[in-house]
Design a protein around this motif. Sequence first.
Motif, mmCIF file in Angstrom:
data_model
loop_
_atom_site.group_PDB
_atom_site.id
_atom_site.type_symbol
_atom_site.label_atom_id
_atom_site.label_comp_id
_atom_site.label_asym_id
_atom_site.label_seq_id
_atom_site.Cartn_x
_atom_site.Cartn_y
_atom_site.Cartn_z
ATOM 1 N N SER A 182 0.833 -1.196 0.000
ATOM 2 C CA SER A 182 0.000 0.000 0.000
ATOM 3 C C SER A 182 0.873 1.254 0.000
ATOM 4 O O SER A 182 2.032 1.214 0.426
ATOM 5 N N VAL A 183 0.293 2.345 -0.471
ATOM 6 C CA VAL A 183 0.981 3.631 -0.386
ATOM 7 C C VAL A 183 1.310 3.975 1.066
ATOM 8 O O VAL A 183 2.282 4.684 1.350
ATOM 9 N N THR A 184 0.508 3.452 2.012
ATOM 10 C CA THR A 184 0.768 3.744 3.426
ATOM 11 C C THR A 184 2.072 3.139 3.917
ATOM 12 O O THR A 184 2.599 3.558 4.951
ATOM 13 N N ALA A 185 2.616 2.165 3.196
ATOM 14 C CA ALA A 185 3.920 1.604 3.568
ATOM 15 C C ALA A 185 5.012 2.643 3.431
ATOM 16 O O ALA A 185 6.060 2.552 4.092
ATOM 17 N N TYR A 186 4.786 3.634 2.582
ATOM 18 C CA TYR A 186 5.809 4.638 2.257
ATOM 19 C C TYR A 186 5.570 5.978 2.943
ATOM 20 O O TYR A 186 6.528 6.647 3.314
ATOM 21 N N ARG A 187 4.317 6.365 3.111
ATOM 22 C CA ARG A 187 4.049 7.659 3.737
ATOM 23 C C ARG A 187 3.380 7.547 5.098
ATOM 24 O O ARG A 187 3.193 8.533 5.806
ATOM 25 N N GLY A 188 2.996 6.313 5.493
ATOM 26 C CA GLY A 188 2.333 6.117 6.769
ATOM 27 C C GLY A 188 0.903 6.612 6.765
ATOM 28 O O GLY A 188 0.416 7.181 5.786
ATOM 29 N N VAL A 249 -5.762 12.923 -3.578
ATOM 30 C CA VAL A 249 -4.619 12.564 -4.421
ATOM 31 C C VAL A 249 -4.591 13.477 -5.651
ATOM 32 O O VAL A 249 -5.595 14.105 -5.982
ATOM 33 N N PRO A 250 -3.433 13.582 -6.332
ATOM 34 C CA PRO A 250 -3.341 14.493 -7.472
ATOM 35 C C PRO A 250 -4.413 14.281 -8.545
ATOM 36 O O PRO A 250 -4.903 15.261 -9.126
ATOM 37 N N LEU A 251 -4.821 13.045 -8.801
ATOM 38 C CA LEU A 251 -5.868 12.814 -9.803
ATOM 39 C C LEU A 251 -7.256 13.148 -9.278
ATOM 40 O O LEU A 251 -8.228 13.156 -10.039
ATOM 41 N N GLY A 252 -7.374 13.425 -7.984
ATOM 42 C CA GLY A 252 -8.615 13.927 -7.428
ATOM 43 C C GLY A 252 -9.699 12.901 -7.175
ATOM 44 O O GLY A 252 -10.845 13.261 -6.906
ATOM 45 N N ARG A 253 -9.379 11.632 -7.212
ATOM 46 C CA ARG A 253 -10.392 10.595 -6.993
ATOM 47 C C ARG A 253 -9.724 9.291 -6.588
ATOM 48 O O ARG A 253 -8.522 9.092 -6.806
ATOM 49 N N ALA A 254 -10.520 8.399 -6.014
ATOM 50 C CA ALA A 254 -10.036 7.051 -5.733
ATOM 51 C C ALA A 254 -9.971 6.252 -7.026
ATOM 52 O O ALA A 254 -10.720 6.499 -7.971
ATOM 53 N N GLY A 255 -9.065 5.301 -7.067
ATOM 54 C CA GLY A 255 -8.989 4.414 -8.217
ATOM 55 C C GLY A 255 -10.055 3.339 -8.152
ATOM 56 O O GLY A 255 -10.661 3.097 -7.099
ATOM 57 N N GLN A 256 -10.300 2.699 -9.277
ATOM 58 C CA GLN A 256 -11.190 1.555 -9.339
ATOM 59 C C GLN A 256 -10.351 0.276 -9.385
ATOM 60 O O GLN A 256 -9.227 0.281 -9.900
ATOM 61 N N PRO A 282 0.328 2.192 -8.520
ATOM 62 C CA PRO A 282 -0.872 2.821 -9.068
ATOM 63 C C PRO A 282 -1.606 3.573 -7.960
ATOM 64 O O PRO A 282 -2.450 3.028 -7.249
ATOM 65 N N ASN A 283 -1.256 4.849 -7.774
ATOM 66 C CA ASN A 283 -1.755 5.568 -6.590
ATOM 67 C C ASN A 283 -2.362 6.933 -6.874
ATOM 68 O O ASN A 283 -2.492 7.755 -5.971
ATOM 69 N N GLY A 284 -2.700 7.213 -8.129
ATOM 70 C CA GLY A 284 -3.358 8.482 -8.435
ATOM 71 C C GLY A 284 -2.428 9.665 -8.526
ATOM 72 O O GLY A 284 -2.871 10.808 -8.475
ATOM 73 N N GLY A 285 -1.117 9.393 -8.615
ATOM 74 C CA GLY A 285 -0.169 10.476 -8.824
ATOM 75 C C GLY A 285 0.632 10.901 -7.615
ATOM 76 O O GLY A 285 1.416 11.855 -7.681
ATOM 77 N N GLU A 286 0.476 10.216 -6.491
ATOM 78 C CA GLU A 286 1.236 10.571 -5.295
ATOM 79 C C GLU A 286 2.682 10.108 -5.452
ATOM 80 O O GLU A 286 2.951 8.950 -5.800
ATOM 81 N N ILE A 287 3.642 10.999 -5.215
ATOM 82 C CA ILE A 287 5.074 10.672 -5.329
ATOM 83 C C ILE A 287 5.578 10.199 -3.975
ATOM 84 O O ILE A 287 5.565 10.946 -3.007
ATOM 85 N N ILE A 288 6.019 8.942 -3.919
ATOM 86 C CA ILE A 288 6.410 8.380 -2.620
ATOM 87 C C ILE A 288 7.892 7.978 -2.574
ATOM 88 O O ILE A 288 8.378 7.560 -1.548
ATOM 89 N N ASN A 289 8.588 8.052 -3.712
ATOM 90 C CA ASN A 289 10.031 7.793 -3.731
ATOM 91 C C ASN A 289 10.397 6.444 -3.113
ATOM 92 O O ASN A 289 11.326 6.346 -2.330
ATOM 93 N N GLY A 290 9.660 5.391 -3.503
ATOM 94 C CA GLY A 290 9.966 4.096 -2.951
ATOM 95 C C GLY A 290 10.170 3.032 -3.985
ATOM 96 O O GLY A 290 10.210 1.871 -3.643
#
Length: 290
Positions: A182-188, A249-256, A282-290
């Motif tokens: 998950s994206v939460t692994a990188y940004r908490g 998120v940058p794309l402004g919506r949740a993914g499907q 695949p996170n809607g454009g969030e940059i997590i550098n991981g």
Amino acid sequence: MPQLQQKKKALRPRQKQAQQPGLEHRMDPQPESRVLQTVHQPKLAGQVVVISGGDSGIGRAVALAFAEQGAKTAILYLNERKDAEETVRLVKEAGSDAFSLSGDIGRESFCQRAIAKVIRQWGRLDIVINNAAEQHPQDSLEEITAVQLERTFRTNIFSYFFLTKAALPHLKSGSSIINTTSVTAYRGSASLIDYSSTKGAIVSFTRALAHSVIKRGIRVNAVAPGPVWTPLIPASFPKEKVETFGSDVPLGRAGQPNEIAPCYVFLASAEASYITGQVLHPNGGEIING
């Protein structure tokens, strides 16, 4: 005493060209330029996949995407019987075969039983999708009980160990293991401390396991979705948060889920033959550098 440097294995004839950027027609051997699969060929024809948490959400979308590419699917779920039956129906409607099995993925005995059934049913196993997860938002660390902590870790990371351990004796060179982090692994996440911790563990598990099985020809990768519209969301958050879920998120919506599933198809296919120990985002454009 300094360690002796190991002599590198020769992979091709010695050669040198005198000009930049070089001439391909003079190379020995020639680089392989044709894509291994084409859009007209099923990428996973005849393969067998087991998916934990395959009854709904990302798991269902992956099962359907794999079915469209020719794979047979074993759907593992906890108690969401109606959803699991619908996933099996959809897979069969897509022209492939499937069955579902109910049980607690956090128990090693269930994982062993699930893999045994896959082998009895189809006689092989090619792809393992570790995907099952649960989350229980809390406002602070002090509110996370020992019971919740163990439950979250059992479902979200213990199960990955158990299912993979049971599957490994049946996987051959060319097989693939794909883990859902998950994206939460990188940004908490301030309200999902235990969940985020398990997702971080999945990233490390992916990288370590990739090195462990690389000589067996088995690839291990992961997918780290951002906000995705799955049953986990209304089951986790108050309705006010559900209403705007994913809007930050940058794309402004949740993914499907069907926007996430292609990552799994790619990683499982021969097109990803040079990829192991990696994570797709695949996170809607969030940059997590991981």
